[in-house]
Design an enzyme around this catalytic site. Sequence first.
Site, mmCIF file in Angstrom:
data_model
loop_
_atom_site.group_PDB
_atom_site.id
_atom_site.type_symbol
_atom_site.label_atom_id
_atom_site.label_comp_id
_atom_site.label_asym_id
_atom_site.label_seq_id
_atom_site.Cartn_x
_atom_site.Cartn_y
_atom_site.Cartn_z
ATOM 1 N N THR A 130 0.957 -1.239 -0.293
ATOM 2 C CA THR A 130 -0.046 -0.115 0.143
ATOM 3 C C THR A 130 1.158 1.435 -0.445
ATOM 4 O O THR A 130 0.631 1.858 -0.192
ATOM 5 C CB THR A 130 -0.717 0.078 1.542
ATOM 6 O OG1 THR A 130 -0.113 -0.144 2.601
ATOM 7 C CG2 THR A 130 -1.994 -0.550 1.390
ATOM 8 N N GLU A 144 -4.477 -5.531 -2.511
ATOM 9 C CA GLU A 144 -3.037 -4.654 -1.455
ATOM 10 C C GLU A 144 -2.537 -4.682 -0.106
ATOM 11 O O GLU A 144 -3.436 -6.084 0.262
ATOM 12 C CB GLU A 144 -3.664 -2.947 -1.792
ATOM 13 C CG GLU A 144 -4.032 -2.767 -3.117
ATOM 14 C CD GLU A 144 -2.566 -1.491 -3.419
ATOM 15 O OE1 GLU A 144 -2.075 -2.015 -2.472
ATOM 16 O OE2 GLU A 144 -3.009 -0.929 -4.176
#
Length: 318
Positions: A87, A150
């Site tokens: 992320t 993610e």
Amino acid sequence: MKSISIKTVYRLTFFLPVLLLLNSCATNPYAKTNRVYKKQTKVFAKELRISPEEEIAKNPNIKYGEYWVGTTNFNLRRPNYVILHHTAQDSVEQTLNTFVTPQRQVSAHYVIGHNGEVYHMLNDYYRAWHGGVGSWGTTTDLNSASIGIELDNDGFEEFSDAQIESLIEVLKMLREKYKIPAQNVIGHSDIAPSRKVDPSVFFPWEKLAEEGFGIWYNEEVVDNLQLESEFYNYDKQLLIMERHFPGRKLPFLDRLLFPNIIPSDFNYEDALKIIGYDTSNLSSAIQAFELHFIQKDVNGVLSDYDLKVLYDIYRKSF
């Protein structure tokens, strides 16, 4: 003891469900954006219900057949790739907020927190905005063909065991549902080598490959590989052959007889292309390969060891 009036009971009966509903909404900080999600899915569902018959009426300039004929043989498109990201943000909460903010124009199907909690943010059949401009082999729109996952990680730290365990469970589910090939589990840096470096050198690609997701090289095979120049200089058997065939290089037959020799005409750029990398910026493609498979000395220059790893991965890609 004071009795409760009928009027009070009526009010409680009327307002209690409302209060419970409001309370349930208040416990989920994403209740508002969840409503936006459901509204958008209704719009897409309406589009899917439009039949070719309705489209025919909108295009009078096309010479359609006498009858509208709807096929009975179809299903939904299926994702064929999984793209992994880190992320690069400070917390999973920050990432979730980013993905529900329209102005940010970025999203993913799944977000996995550092503690292993999984947030399924988008139906797998929908197109998330996670890959951006990039390619893998001949596929140039990865968003339309992939699921984006993610991992909560700022890019400078190890991924937690709980996080990787959850990732593997999600990948098992996706493999069972969509039959995604093992070699099609790749990183964002693989599809966008000149732009991205996620999921970072800390990502345990080897562990994932052991579970059947992605590919990895065989260390024993790589250790036994030799460059052709090394072979000619040090291999006694070939030195004997050299006396009878001076100046000869490894032809096709020799490549069958000596599979552990990397021929001098091995084209590493073509090998990277065959694996899937976009080599229009060759140095960036090499860096992306090193980031994924070498995970140290990521400098865009292939060492002899890097070349041997590339050769093994290249052979696995056929």
